[in-house]
Scaffold this active site. Structure first.
Site, short mmCIF file in Angstrom:
data_model
loop_
_atom_site.label_atom_id
_atom_site.label_comp_id
_atom_site.label_asym_id
_atom_site.label_seq_id
_atom_site.Cartn_x
_atom_site.Cartn_y
_atom_site.Cartn_z
CG HIS A 1 5.28 7.87 6.55
ND1 HIS A 1 4.19 7.60 7.37
CD2 HIS A 1 5.70 6.66 6.11
CE1 HIS A 1 3.98 6.31 7.41
NE2 HIS A 1 4.88 5.71 6.65
CD GLU B 1 2.95 -1.05 7.87
OE1 GLU B 1 3.03 -1.17 9.12
OE2 GLU B 1 3.07 0.05 7.30
CD GLU B 2 2.38 3.22 5.83
OE1 GLU B 2 2.18 3.63 7.00
OE2 GLU B 2 3.49 3.21 5.28
NE ARG C 1 16.84 -3.53 19.54
CZ ARG C 1 17.82 -2.94 20.21
NH1 ARG C 1 18.73 -2.23 19.58
NH2 ARG C 1 17.89 -3.03 21.53
CG ASP D 1 -0.26 -0.17 2.53
OD1 ASP D 1 0.76 -0.87 2.59
OD2 ASP D 1 -0.75 0.41 3.53
ZN LIG Z 1 5.01 3.67 6.58
ZN LIG Z 2 6.39 0.91 5.64
#
Ligand SMILES: [Zn+2]
Ligand SMILES: [Zn+2]
Length: 393
Positions: free
Chosen positions: A365, A138-139, A179, A80
């Site tokens: 973003h 996902e967002e 990580r 997305d």
């Molecule tokens: Zn994002």
């Molecule tokens: Zn992302």
């Protein structure tokens, strides 16, 4: 095997870039990835890979090597884009004004298509099955990952591990970040409405002042973090929106306080939310008002499985060179890959995309986000290599 994968990734790199540019110029918002879904399905079809729709606009497919039942590894890409007007002046600029791949999900999708291309050529040379997960949304809550899981993406066949990669504009292209353990935070939204009794600012004795109570609440709630949080557990409570819409001489009836609670421990998450609710209700009541607490649950916290992450980190070092592996810090943002990590051993790593010499430095973003496209060859090749290594483990 490593050299074969590198050679294939180099040979097809221009196709990976072409796919990324197509996706970048045709971005779609969360849960509306209809054309993206068609594009991905067609690309897989051209490789002889049959994809199955899942969670409306998602897709799942498998590439079977020899002895496909031996082990299954899942690879995930999100598809997305974001509601941002692209400011880059590039030939592959978004053709859907106001929508932009500003989080690199075009790169993740193109990389996973690249993996499909590489692994279909090598399917006689590895044992086991690679599951390709192209997820929507996902967002946006509730997160496409949660829907994919509910619709069975982690079954039939069940992956022993899930691997996800994400672009990192703060990491130079060519470098990869890992990580172990706690990596990204749970994200819950908190909406408080303090209800008092408004009136003339000159007569506070005849009112129940929700502005004063809200002020106390903002201060008092921080003590949930400082006094009740397990000291070794990162946690954040932030309020970014406070609305008391009165005037110099008008006290309003109610005040709204909106914020976010983030942490890296699912047990503490429940306890923290419970304490926030109890304190807000109790404090408001003690001052003669009421507080309505509305909690909107977001993503869980993202745990990188220590052993899986250690193995992948070592294998990535073998692929890109040990000197190109870097340690990531904890990051209190959320990511819906966390849903997979709560169910199955998972690892979410970062793919460097920065190139300072070419001015490619904007954060995700933002309207000027872009990547060094060399990252596609690395991303597709590395993910193929990690999947095969993990199948052999
Ligand atoms: Zn994002
Ligand atoms: Zn992302």
């Amino acid at each position: 095997m490593k050299e074969k994968i590198k050679a294939l990734a180099a040979a097809y790199a221009t196709d990976f870039v072409a796919n990324r540019r197509h996706l970048h110029s045709h971005p779609e918002l969360s849960f509306q990835e209809y054309e993206t879904q068609k594009f991905v399905a067609a690309q897989l079809q051209s490789l002889g890979v049959q994809a199955t729709p899942l969670a409306n606009t998602g897709l799942v497919a498998v590439i079977e090597g020899k002895n496909p039942g031996k082990k299954v590894v899942g690879l995930r890409a999100d598809m997305d884009a974001l509601p941002i007007l692209e400011a880059n002046d590039v030939v592959y600029k978004s053709q859907n004004p106001g929508v932009m791949h500003a989080c690199g999900h075009d790169v993740h999708t193109a990389s996973l298509l690249g993996v499909a291309r590489i692994l279909t050529e090598l399917r006689d040379e590895f044992e086991g099955t690679v599951k390709l997960v192209f997820q929507p949304g996902e967002e946006k809550a509730p997160g496409g990952a949660s829907m994919m899981i509910r619709e069975g993406v982690l079954q039939n066949p069940a992956p022993a591990g899930m691997i996800g990669q994400h672009v990192a504009p703060q990491i130079p292209v060519g470098k990869i970040g890992f990580r172990e353990g706690m990596y990204m935070a749970s994200t819950d939204e908190i909406y408080l409405t303090v209800k008092g009794k408004g009136g003339h600012g000159a007569a506070p004795d005849s009112l129940i002042d929700p502005v004063l109570i809200a002020s106390h609440l903002i201060v008092a709630l921080q003590q949930v973090i400082s006094r009740n949080r397990p000291p070794k557990s990162p946690s954040v409570l932030s309020f970014g929106r406070v609305i008391a819409d009165g005037a110099t001489n008008v006290i309003p009836n109610e005040v709204h306080i909106d914020g976010t609670f983030r942490c890296m421990d699912e047990v503490w998450r429940e306890e923290g939310l419970r304490r926030i609710q109890k304190l807000a209700e109790g404090l408001a009541e003690s001052m003669g008002a009421t507080c309505v607490v509305d909690i909107v649950r977001g993503y869980p916290y993202l745990e990188n499985h220590p052993e899986l992450t250690r193995r992948l980190r070592a294998e990535a070092g073998a692929y890109v060179g040990e000197e190109n592996i870097i340690d990531l810090d904890i990051w209190m943002a959320g990511e819906d890959f966390a849903f997979y990590s709560q169910v199955v051993d998972s690892c979410f790593y970062r793919l460097g995309t920065r190139n300072e010499d070419r001015g490619i430095i904007s954060g995700v973003h933002t309207p000027t986000f872009d990547i060094d496209e060399k990252a596609l060859e690395i991303g597709a090749g590395l993910m193929s290599w990690l999947a095969i290594q993990e199948l052999e483990n």
